[in-house]
Design an enzyme around this catalytic site. Structure first.
Site, PDB file in Angstrom:
ATOM      1  N   GLY A  78       0.794  -1.222   0.000  1.00  0.00           N
ATOM      2  CA  GLY A  78       0.000   0.000   0.000  1.00  0.00           C
ATOM      3  C   GLY A  78       0.821   1.264   0.000  1.00  0.00           C
ATOM      4  O   GLY A  78       0.337   2.325  -0.393  1.00  0.00           O
ATOM      5  N   PHE A  79       2.090   1.166   0.435  1.00  0.00           N
ATOM      6  CA  PHE A  79       2.925   2.374   0.428  1.00  0.00           C
ATOM      7  C   PHE A  79       3.513   2.576  -0.966  1.00  0.00           C
ATOM      8  O   PHE A  79       3.537   3.683  -1.485  1.00  0.00           O
ATOM      9  CB  PHE A  79       4.050   2.267   1.468  1.00  0.00           C
ATOM     10  N   LYS A  81       2.481   1.422  -4.183  1.00  0.00           N
ATOM     11  CA  LYS A  81       1.449   0.738  -4.975  1.00  0.00           C
ATOM     12  C   LYS A  81       1.925   0.444  -6.391  1.00  0.00           C
ATOM     13  O   LYS A  81       1.601  -0.583  -6.960  1.00  0.00           O
ATOM     14  CB  LYS A  81       0.196   1.612  -5.039  1.00  0.00           C
ATOM     15  N   LEU A 130      -7.695   0.548  -3.370  1.00  0.00           N
ATOM     16  CA  LEU A 130      -6.888  -0.208  -4.341  1.00  0.00           C
ATOM     17  C   LEU A 130      -6.546   0.617  -5.586  1.00  0.00           C
ATOM     18  O   LEU A 130      -6.634   0.140  -6.718  1.00  0.00           O
ATOM     19  CB  LEU A 130      -7.578  -1.527  -4.729  1.00  0.00           C
ATOM     20  N   CYS A 196      -9.104  -6.063   1.555  1.00  0.00           N
ATOM     21  CA  CYS A 196      -9.171  -4.607   1.429  1.00  0.00           C
ATOM     22  C   CYS A 196     -10.586  -4.145   1.758  1.00  0.00           C
ATOM     23  O   CYS A 196     -11.552  -4.559   1.111  1.00  0.00           O
ATOM     24  CB  CYS A 196      -8.803  -4.152   0.022  1.00  0.00           C
ATOM     25  N   ASN A 198     -12.149  -1.268   1.433  1.00  0.00           N
ATOM     26  CA  ASN A 198     -12.810  -0.118   0.789  1.00  0.00           C
ATOM     27  C   ASN A 198     -13.129  -0.337  -0.686  1.00  0.00           C
ATOM     28  O   ASN A 198     -12.751   0.443  -1.533  1.00  0.00           O
ATOM     29  CB  ASN A 198     -11.911   1.125   0.896  1.00  0.00           C
ATOM     30  N   ASN A 259      -4.610  -6.885   7.877  1.00  0.00           N
ATOM     31  CA  ASN A 259      -4.949  -5.672   7.120  1.00  0.00           C
ATOM     32  C   ASN A 259      -5.478  -4.566   8.053  1.00  0.00           C
ATOM     33  O   ASN A 259      -5.295  -4.625   9.271  1.00  0.00           O
ATOM     34  CB  ASN A 259      -5.961  -6.020   6.023  1.00  0.00           C
ATOM     35  N   GLY A 283      -2.031   1.439  11.820  1.00  0.00           N
ATOM     36  CA  GLY A 283      -1.277   1.866  13.001  1.00  0.00           C
ATOM     37  C   GLY A 283      -1.732   1.234  14.296  1.00  0.00           C
ATOM     38  O   GLY A 283      -2.233   0.100  14.329  1.00  0.00           O
ATOM     39  N   THR A 334       2.797   2.561   8.828  1.00  0.00           N
ATOM     40  CA  THR A 334       2.445   3.732   9.628  1.00  0.00           C
ATOM     41  C   THR A 334       3.571   4.136  10.581  1.00  0.00           C
ATOM     42  O   THR A 334       3.821   5.330  10.777  1.00  0.00           O
ATOM     43  CB  THR A 334       1.128   3.454  10.400  1.00  0.00           C
TER      44      THR A 334
END
Ligand SMILES: Cc1cc2nc3c(=O)[nH]c(=O)nc-3n(C[C@H](O)[C@H](O)[C@H](O)COP(=O)(O)O)c2cc1C
Length: 373
Positions: A78-79, A81, A130, A196, A198, A259, A283, A334
């Protein structure tokens, strides 16, 4: 060296962070990605970054699922992508990374805001949904990645769009993405992201029956590389266990726990989060949920699954706790955003000290050395 890292940490927390944390988090994320990508392109920049941040010690080396890891600390999915940072992250001191999550088709991301800092809770509300440039564009970026000292995993998810909201279409979407990766032979191992929070259609593969269908289809590709599954964390143990049973049945190498957190009522959430602000939380608010699941998974399935522990790692002690609970590797995002990029070397250096203090010869001996019910 240790003093130098302390100074960088202090400068980051006292000078850089107060300014950077005033800016829009997504702009900051994009700027850091660009800086990292720029630094990674040039030999001298890489060397300089290494001198400032890198730490190496053979007590941290392991071979896991046939892959050599110089240290157990990885960058979580995710950092990075779209695969900009694979050349600089080894110099920062990471032992491995996850690119993505990558999907069959590109997705521009959910409506903004997609990142919101929770300063008091030490977390981030993430609602990228995503966002990524799609597998066809990512493959050429990682095609030439050939660093035996820095394993690269590709995190794979389903394209976030209405067309993949049904289980059947979603399965074909994952399958199509992995097939392309397999054909191009990129990456050292895969991670199937089923969690994921969202996306259109929610998380369709967090029930045993649907996960079974997805994994059965993926296994028809006869993949030789290790495969991990990225797990949801807002689940009762009996539901989580059902997923693990399916995962073991399909001879998956391991699980990444876990996740983003979806529960906004946790005591660890100390900031006000508006109801209409969508997204999962990273976090500290993930930490206890992940640790409990890591511990139970190790206790019940530690001989059958490799565990990668993620969630709320801000210090050496946080990483060591996840290792002692049963994680062979750990990952973070995080913590690095809140503490600075020197955190990775700091954790690795600290781990060696804690291993010595506890009388372990190497990291392998510490894995699962305490596991609670
Ligand atoms: C900005 C951001 C984007 C993320 N995107 C993804 C993603 O695309 N795929 C995924 O599997 N996890 C994603 N995650 C979840 C992280 O990989 C990780 O599991 C979670 O943030 C807990 O780790 P942390 O507390 O160290 O951040 C994302 C997290 C953040 C903060």
């Amino acid at each position: 060296m240790s003093a130098q890292v302390n100074i960088i940490g202090l400068l980051y927390r006292k000078l850089v962070k107060p300014v950077v944390f005033l800016a829009n988090p997504e702009h900051v994320h994009d700027a850091f990605t660009q800086i990292g990508s720029f630094l990674g392109k040039n030999f001298l920049n890489r060397k300089f970054t290494r001198i400032l941040l890198h730490y190496k010690n053979e007590k941290l080396e392991q071979e896991i699922a046939g892959i050599k890891f110089l240290n157990p600390v990885g960058l979580s999915a995710g950092f990075d992508k779209d695969a900009h940072l694979q050349n600089i992250l080894p110099e920062v001191g990471f032992g491995f990374m996850q690119v993505g999550s990558v999907t069959l088709h590109p997705y521009g991301g959910n409506t903004k805001p997609r990142l919101t800092r929770l300063k008091k809770s030490k977390g981030i509300v993430v609602n990228y949904g995503l966002k990524n440039i799609g597998v066809d564009k990512i493959i050429p970026r990682i095609k030439n990645h050939n660093n035996p000292d820095f394993p690269l995993s590709i995190s794979i998810a389903k394209t976030n769009c209405k067309d993949t909201a049904s289980t059947e279409e979603a399965i074909l979407d994952y399958y199509g993405c992995i097939k392309k990766l397999e054909k191009s032979d990129v990456g050292d191992f895969y991670t199937i992201n089923i969690s994921c929070p969202n996306t259109f259609g929610g998380e369709p593969f967090t029930t045993a029956a649907k996960l079974e269908k997805l994994l059965a289809k993926i296994m028809t590709l006869n993949i030789e590389k290790p495969i991990f599954v990225k797990m949801p964390i807002n689940m009762e143990w009996h539901e989580f266990k059902e997923l693990l049973e399916i995962i073991i049945e399909h001879k998956i190498t391991g699980v990444i726990i876990g996740n983003l957190n979806k529960d906004r009522k946790l005591d660890t959430i100390k900031d006000h989060i508006p109801k209409d602000l969508k997204g999962g939380i990273s976090g500290t608010p993930t930490k206890e949920l992940c640790n409990k699941l890591i511990s139970k998974t190790y206790k019940h399935y530690g001989k059958k699954l490799i565990i990668v522990g993620v969630g709320g790692i801000f210090s050496t002690e946080d990483a060591y706790e996840k290792i002692k609970l049963g994680s062979s590797l750990v990952q973070l995002i995080t913590g690095m955003i809140f503490q600075g990029p020197q955190l990775i070397g700091e954790i690795n250096r600290g781990l060696v000290k804690l291993l010595e203090k506890d009388g372990f010869k190497n990291i392998h001996e510490a894995i699962g050395s305490f596991s609670e019910e």
